[in-house]
Design an enzyme around this catalytic site. Sequence first.
Site, mmCIF file in Angstrom:
data_model
loop_
_atom_site.group_PDB
_atom_site.id
_atom_site.type_symbol
_atom_site.label_atom_id
_atom_site.label_comp_id
_atom_site.label_asym_id
_atom_site.label_seq_id
_atom_site.Cartn_x
_atom_site.Cartn_y
_atom_site.Cartn_z
ATOM 1 N N HIS A 120 0.973 -1.306 0.030
ATOM 2 C CA HIS A 120 -0.129 -0.026 -0.060
ATOM 3 C C HIS A 120 0.682 1.316 0.093
ATOM 4 C CE1 HIS A 120 -3.935 -2.080 0.485
ATOM 5 N NE2 HIS A 120 -3.494 -2.750 1.564
ATOM 6 N N CYS B 73 -0.709 1.803 -5.372
ATOM 7 C CA CYS B 73 -1.376 2.825 -5.593
ATOM 8 C C CYS B 73 -0.374 4.186 -5.754
ATOM 9 C CB CYS B 73 -2.394 3.411 -4.496
ATOM 10 S SG CYS B 73 -3.982 2.342 -4.248
#
Length: 342
Positions: A153, A195
């Site tokens: 992440h 991301c």
Amino acid sequence: MNSFIPVLLIIFYFTQSQTWEIPENFAKTGHSNNWAVLVDTSRFWFNYRHVANVLSIYRSVKRLGIPDSQIILMIADDMACNPRNPRPATVFNNIKQHINVYGDDVEVDYRGYEVTVENFVRLLTGRLPPDTPRSKKLLTDEGSNILIYLTGHGGNGFLKFQDSEEITSQDLSDALEQMWQKRRYHEILFVIDTCQASSMYEKFYSPNILAVASSKVGEDSLSHHVDPDIGVYIIDRYTYYALDFLEKVEPSSHKKLSEFLKVCPKHYCLSTVGVRDDLFRRDTKTVPVTDFFGSLRPVELTDNIVNIPLALNESETIEKIQQTDKKLHYIKQFPDISTYVQ
């Protein structure tokens, strides 16, 4: 002692020879070995797909010939034996569950709470404690091509490590510069699936680095599909299509890096894959995929004759070896104790 005689004979040939000539530039290469650093920076059950990502890449580079001794694998290692896992001791990357990427030959070098920013940076820069086991060291040199794959992440300019700390794009770029200054790599292929992944390579300033990111700044990197039996997403989109490409690559393949850079167009990934090649000196259309994902056995051909003359006393030495050679046989696995049984 007899087993050392052939080795001593070969050494004698080389040391006694006066006519052994090696052609100029024979066996010289700028690229001599390949390594892989594969990191899953997350943990917890709902991040199952991240460990599937990194284990899938691990399986691919091993299949293409990079040995475990030249692969550094960093994962939380909390999925295969998680109480929620309906298939204990397994990790799958596809709903068909036809390949257990956890397998029985996975060698995890850093697991659990060893997967930290400090350990990752120390690994890259070679600043590890003296008592660190060899398996936890990145023993690269100026001839090493390194595949660095990260998944987890992240956000704009940072990547989280196990929800407790983060590495910034500046930290990462400085670590790579230390590697270059210390001659710890020849070329690097940096791949990150997270991301806003392209933000992690924006500050790179060291030469010979090709960077690929699953999403641009402001975009999320999305998962591919759910396995209803397991109950979670089991792989990310970019890695899914990268693996689809890599499964068609063989050690002798002629596929180029330029093809790998196009594996996930936006209508597949739903995010824009970013590529930074301004620091990379070679044309990706000429670079084989196996320069990073496969093993390397440099071989150079020469039209010149390399004379390796035999020692003058070769026949005497061979005759002596034959005279002292003894036939070997296996002993019984368990001793015969019948004479001791009353």
